[in-house]
Motif scaffolding. Structure first.
Motif, PDB file in Angstrom:
ATOM      1  N   UNK A 173       4.379   9.257   8.723  1.00 12.77           N
ATOM      2  CA  UNK A 173       3.601  10.136   9.595  1.00 12.77           C
ATOM      3  C   UNK A 173       3.193   9.451  10.895  1.00 12.77           C
ATOM      4  N   UNK A 174       2.518   8.308  10.761  1.00 13.32           N
ATOM      5  CA  UNK A 174       1.926   7.700  11.952  1.00 13.32           C
ATOM      6  C   UNK A 174       2.629   6.437  12.430  1.00 13.32           C
ATOM      7  N   UNK A 175       3.628   5.983  11.705  1.00 12.65           N
ATOM      8  CA  UNK A 175       4.372   4.803  12.130  1.00 12.65           C
ATOM      9  C   UNK A 175       3.677   3.486  11.858  1.00 12.65           C
ATOM     10  N   UNK A 176       2.472   3.522  11.266  1.00 18.14           N
ATOM     11  CA  UNK A 176       1.798   2.277  10.902  1.00 18.14           C
ATOM     12  C   UNK A 176       2.515   1.635   9.713  1.00 18.14           C
ATOM     13  N   UNK A 177       2.164   0.363   9.451  1.00 19.52           N
ATOM     14  CA  UNK A 177       2.826  -0.342   8.350  1.00 19.52           C
ATOM     15  C   UNK A 177       2.072  -0.090   7.052  1.00 19.52           C
ATOM     16  N   UNK A 178       2.797   0.334   6.057  1.00 16.48           N
ATOM     17  CA  UNK A 178       2.214   0.688   4.773  1.00 16.48           C
ATOM     18  C   UNK A 178       2.593  -0.382   3.736  1.00 16.48           C
ATOM     19  N   UNK A 179       1.609  -0.849   2.973  1.00 11.73           N
ATOM     20  CA  UNK A 179       1.884  -1.838   1.923  1.00 11.73           C
ATOM     21  C   UNK A 179       1.734  -1.184   0.564  1.00 11.73           C
ATOM     22  N   UNK A 180       2.718  -1.428  -0.317  1.00 15.19           N
ATOM     23  CA  UNK A 180       2.673  -0.862  -1.671  1.00 15.19           C
ATOM     24  C   UNK A 180       3.301  -1.842  -2.651  1.00 15.19           C
ATOM     25  N   UNK A 181       2.936  -1.701  -3.892  1.00 17.20           N
ATOM     26  CA  UNK A 181       3.562  -2.531  -4.926  1.00 17.20           C
ATOM     27  C   UNK A 181       3.831  -1.661  -6.145  1.00 17.20           C
ATOM     28  N   UNK A 182       4.971  -1.842  -6.761  1.00 19.27           N
ATOM     29  CA  UNK A 182       5.359  -0.998  -7.886  1.00 19.27           C
ATOM     30  C   UNK A 182       5.054  -1.618  -9.228  1.00 19.27           C
ATOM     31  N   UNK A 183       5.028  -0.795 -10.238  1.00 22.62           N
ATOM     32  CA  UNK A 183       4.938  -1.236 -11.620  1.00 22.62           C
ATOM     33  C   UNK A 183       3.693  -2.064 -11.929  1.00 22.62           C
ATOM     34  N   UNK A 184       2.566  -1.619 -11.465  1.00 20.67           N
ATOM     35  CA  UNK A 184       1.314  -2.265 -11.856  1.00 20.67           C
ATOM     36  C   UNK A 184       0.360  -1.179 -12.328  1.00 20.67           C
ATOM     37  N   UNK A 185      -0.777  -1.537 -12.844  1.00 20.61           N
ATOM     38  CA  UNK A 185      -1.781  -0.556 -13.272  1.00 20.61           C
ATOM     39  C   UNK A 185      -1.164   0.501 -14.185  1.00 20.61           C
ATOM     40  N   UNK A 186      -0.594   0.052 -15.284  1.00 19.30           N
ATOM     41  CA  UNK A 186      -0.049   1.017 -16.238  1.00 19.30           C
ATOM     42  C   UNK A 186       1.187   1.718 -15.716  1.00 19.30           C
ATOM     43  N   UNK A 194      -2.683   1.055   4.787  1.00 20.79           N
ATOM     44  CA  UNK A 194      -1.864   0.942   5.997  1.00 20.79           C
ATOM     45  C   UNK A 194      -2.467  -0.118   6.910  1.00 20.79           C
ATOM     46  N   UNK A 195      -1.605  -0.741   7.709  1.00 23.02           N
ATOM     47  CA  UNK A 195      -2.020  -1.852   8.555  1.00 23.02           C
ATOM     48  C   UNK A 195      -1.368  -1.735   9.933  1.00 23.02           C
ATOM     49  N   UNK A 196      -2.011  -2.371  10.893  1.00 23.99           N
ATOM     50  CA  UNK A 196      -1.493  -2.338  12.255  1.00 23.99           C
ATOM     51  C   UNK A 196      -0.258  -3.199  12.447  1.00 23.99           C
ATOM     52  N   UNK A 197      -0.168  -4.284  11.680  1.00 23.10           N
ATOM     53  CA  UNK A 197       0.982  -5.183  11.822  1.00 23.10           C
ATOM     54  C   UNK A 197       1.691  -5.378  10.488  1.00 23.10           C
ATOM     55  N   UNK A 198       2.977  -5.740  10.600  1.00 30.73           N
ATOM     56  CA  UNK A 198       3.798  -6.017   9.423  1.00 30.73           C
ATOM     57  C   UNK A 198       3.222  -7.168   8.608  1.00 30.73           C
ATOM     58  N   UNK A 199       2.738  -8.187   9.333  1.00 32.22           N
ATOM     59  CA  UNK A 199       2.241  -9.393   8.664  1.00 32.22           C
ATOM     60  C   UNK A 199       1.033  -9.095   7.777  1.00 32.22           C
ATOM     61  N   UNK A 200       0.138  -8.251   8.305  1.00 31.06           N
ATOM     62  CA  UNK A 200      -1.047  -7.885   7.514  1.00 31.06           C
ATOM     63  C   UNK A 200      -0.638  -7.148   6.240  1.00 31.06           C
ATOM     64  N   UNK A 201       0.303  -6.226   6.387  1.00 32.86           N
ATOM     65  CA  UNK A 201       0.772  -5.459   5.234  1.00 32.86           C
ATOM     66  C   UNK A 201       1.472  -6.376   4.238  1.00 32.86           C
ATOM     67  N   UNK A 202       2.246  -7.327   4.763  1.00 28.84           N
ATOM     68  CA  UNK A 202       2.959  -8.275   3.905  1.00 28.84           C
ATOM     69  C   UNK A 202       1.975  -9.138   3.125  1.00 28.84           C
ATOM     70  N   UNK A 203       0.896  -9.557   3.793  1.00 27.61           N
ATOM     71  CA  UNK A 203      -0.125 -10.371   3.126  1.00 27.61           C
ATOM     72  C   UNK A 203      -0.821  -9.565   2.031  1.00 27.61           C
ATOM     73  N   UNK A 204      -1.050  -8.284   2.294  1.00 25.69           N
ATOM     74  CA  UNK A 204      -1.673  -7.416   1.297  1.00 25.69           C
ATOM     75  C   UNK A 204      -0.786  -7.298   0.065  1.00 25.69           C
TER      76      UNK A 204
END
Length: 232
Positions: A173-186, A194-204
DNA sequence: TCGTGTTTCGTTAAAGGCGA
DNA sequence: TCGCCTTTAACGAAACACGA
């Protein structure tokens, strides 16, 4: 169902026979599943007889669950060293996925082209080498890697990874960087924000990976970068 | 037994949808 | 518009099959 909320499409296959096998150990389960799938009726479009292959073409495999065809090539020059069960070191070839296709023949042609580039016109092909005269001329302009990349781009399956970091994607939608991780929490897919930079999302992503998978988790940045946060 | 090729499956990126 | 969740399919690697 909860099993279908995860990303694994395989868990969504409805089979009462296979569903019964859920209590088996993974290795046993796989062997049992294989046995069952191998012995499905001949008119089942997905099934193959025990000795048949999923495709008549060399280097082409049909994905059982998706029905799409993948072209595989073995790079004999790029060896991978691993240890076998008895501790002896063995070497295996590195498998390269050349592309994914809806059409079996297209996958076979792609395998042929990749094989021609890697091993030359004397290698075993699905179609006669005369079929590829134009392509052979063309491929001389590229290195193996470049040519493989171009084949992948031509495949209908090519689309992955705008971001150079793991677990990071552009928000649609907004082109911001989204961080996600699969297969956790059941078994769920966890949204990390979402983050302004790739690096922030990568760190998350890294932090979440360490939290849920431990210090052996695959991270974007060196794990020592997170030592302070982990101690807290 | 080993090497090569095939198959399967877990993980991840992309995209769609929905509610605030 | 944005944040969050779900689904689909690609990618990568391990396991498996089979012939030499």
């Amino acid at each position: 169902s909860s099993s279908c909320s995860s990303s694994s499409s395989s868990s969504c296959i409805e089979s009462p026979i296979l569903a019964k096998e859920q209590n088996l150990k993974p290795k046993r389960l796989r062997a049992r599943r294989k046995h069952l799938l191998d012995h499905l009726p001949a008119d089942n479009s997905v099934a193959t007889s025990p000795k048949s292959r999923s495709s008549i073409y060399r280097g082409v495999t049909r994905h059982r669950w998706t029905g799409r065809y993948e072209a595989h090539l073995w790079d004999k020059s790029t060896w991978n060293s691993i240890q076998n069960k008895r501790g002896k070191q063995i070497k295996i070839n590195v498998m390269i996925i050349v592309g994914a296709y809806d059409n079996e023949e297209e996958a076979a042609r792609t395998y042929d082209l990749a094989a021609l580039k890697y091993w030359g016109p004397t290698t075993l092909l699905n179609f006669s080498v005369e079929t590829y005269v134009k392509e052979i001329e063309e491929m001389h302009k590229f290195t193996k890697e470049e040519y493989l990349a171009s084949l992948r781009r031509r495949s209908s399956g090519f689309s992955r990874g705008i971001s150079k970091y793991r677990g990071v994607a552009r928000h649609h939608h907004n082109g911001r960087w989204e961080a996600r991780i699969g297969r956790v929490c059941g078994n769920k897919y966890l949204y990390l924000g979402t983050y302004g930079t790739e690096e922030e999302a990568a760190a998350a992503y890294d932090m979440a990976a360490i939290e849920y998978r431990g210090t052996n988790a695959v991270t974007n940045f060196d794990i020592s970068n997170y030592a302070d946060k982990l101690n807290k």
